[in-house]
Design a protein around this motif. Structure first.
Motif, mmCIF file in Angstrom:
data_model
loop_
_atom_site.group_PDB
_atom_site.id
_atom_site.type_symbol
_atom_site.label_atom_id
_atom_site.label_comp_id
_atom_site.label_asym_id
_atom_site.label_seq_id
_atom_site.Cartn_x
_atom_site.Cartn_y
_atom_site.Cartn_z
ATOM 1 N N SER A 240 -3.738 -2.318 -5.672
ATOM 2 C CA SER A 240 -3.596 -3.549 -4.902
ATOM 3 C C SER A 240 -4.207 -3.433 -3.515
ATOM 4 O O SER A 240 -4.841 -4.374 -3.016
ATOM 5 C CB SER A 240 -2.117 -3.931 -4.793
ATOM 6 N N GLY B 275 0.049 -0.024 -10.877
ATOM 7 C CA GLY B 275 -1.042 -0.881 -10.450
ATOM 8 C C GLY B 275 -0.854 -1.378 -9.036
ATOM 9 O O GLY B 275 -1.796 -1.437 -8.246
ATOM 10 N N CYS C 131 -2.536 -6.495 -10.811
ATOM 11 C CA CYS C 131 -3.682 -6.538 -9.902
ATOM 12 C C CYS C 131 -4.330 -7.921 -9.910
ATOM 13 O O CYS C 131 -4.832 -8.395 -8.889
ATOM 14 C CB CYS C 131 -4.715 -5.483 -10.291
#
Length: 241
Positions: free
Chosen positions: A154, A149, A105
């Motif tokens: 995102s 993630g 991220c």
């Protein structure tokens, strides 16, 4: 559905490059962290300090709200990291999973890297050790975290960056500024979050910090110059008869 929206043609080569760099340099970096923790902390401190300058320049509106977000984020981060012991000695499985998710991220945000997040979490050295020791279970957990993630966070982070860019960047600068506590070289380098006045090995860490900051700024300036050249070439092509 979210995974279908990922630009895999860009993402897969990026991940391959990251993994190749980690595999090639992990042993060296782990050795340096173990044998020269204060000097390595100085280098990392400079790299993050340079990134703070870069991210600060990207903030368009530096008004009271953005400054307040920056200061509040820095203060909370600095205070929260005071409870950390630095490097995690025996991380649980979920820490590798979470570290991978947060690291990927971080790559969405300008001026910040996945390595920085792992350092802040105390997971940088454990991940390096997993690479060097060929601990495929821990590495698989990191990779699963990266996928989770990417799929889960995102899109949200990208949306926030598009809608509230200056506020997100202000929080980012505050996060990096507050996390410098982890990277302050004295007394324990990257091995702890306690703070002390510079003593003993001082000159080399300071020089490495300066080199790290200068490297980030020079690379960023070169990147900006290349972008300007590309834009100029595009405009020239459009205006050509």
């Amino acid at each position: 559905d979210r995974l279908k929206k990922v630009e895999w043609a860009f993402f897969i080569p990026l991940v391959i490059g990251i993994l190749a760099a980690v595999a090639a340099l992990s042993h060296l970096i782990e050795s340096l962290l173990e044998n020269h923790p204060i000097r390595m902390a100085g280098l990392f401190f400079g790299l993050v300090a340079g990134s703070i300058v870069v991210a600060w320049r990207l903030i368009g509106r530096r008004d009271a709200l953005r400054i307040g977000v920056l200061v509040a984020t820095a203060a909370v981060t600095f205070w929260g990291l005071g409870f950390s012991a630095g490097t995690v000695d025996d991380p649980s499985w979920w820490m590798f999973l979470g570290g991978g998710a947060l690291a990927i991220c971080a790559m969405i945000l300008p001026g910040i890297s996945g390595s920085f997040i792992l350092l802040m979490l105390g997971m940088y050295q454990p991940v390096l050790s997993a690479v060097n020791d060929r601990n495929f279970v821990d590495l698989a957990l990191v990779l699963v975290g990266i996928v989770v993630g990417l799929a889960s966070f995102s899109t949200l982070l990208n949306m926030l960056l598009e809608r509230y860019p200056d506020t997100v960047l202000a929080a980012l600068v505050g996060l990096m500024a507050g996390s410098l506590r982890v990277l302050w070289p004295w007394p324990d380098g990257t091995g702890g979050t306690s703070l002390a006045a510079p003593s003993g090995d001082v000159l080399i860490p300071v020089l490495l910090a300066a080199v790290g900051a200068a490297a980030v700024l020079l690379i960023t300036r070169r990147e900006e110059a290349i972008e300007e050249e590309v834009e100029a070439a595009g405009e020239a092509a459009e205006n050509a008869p």
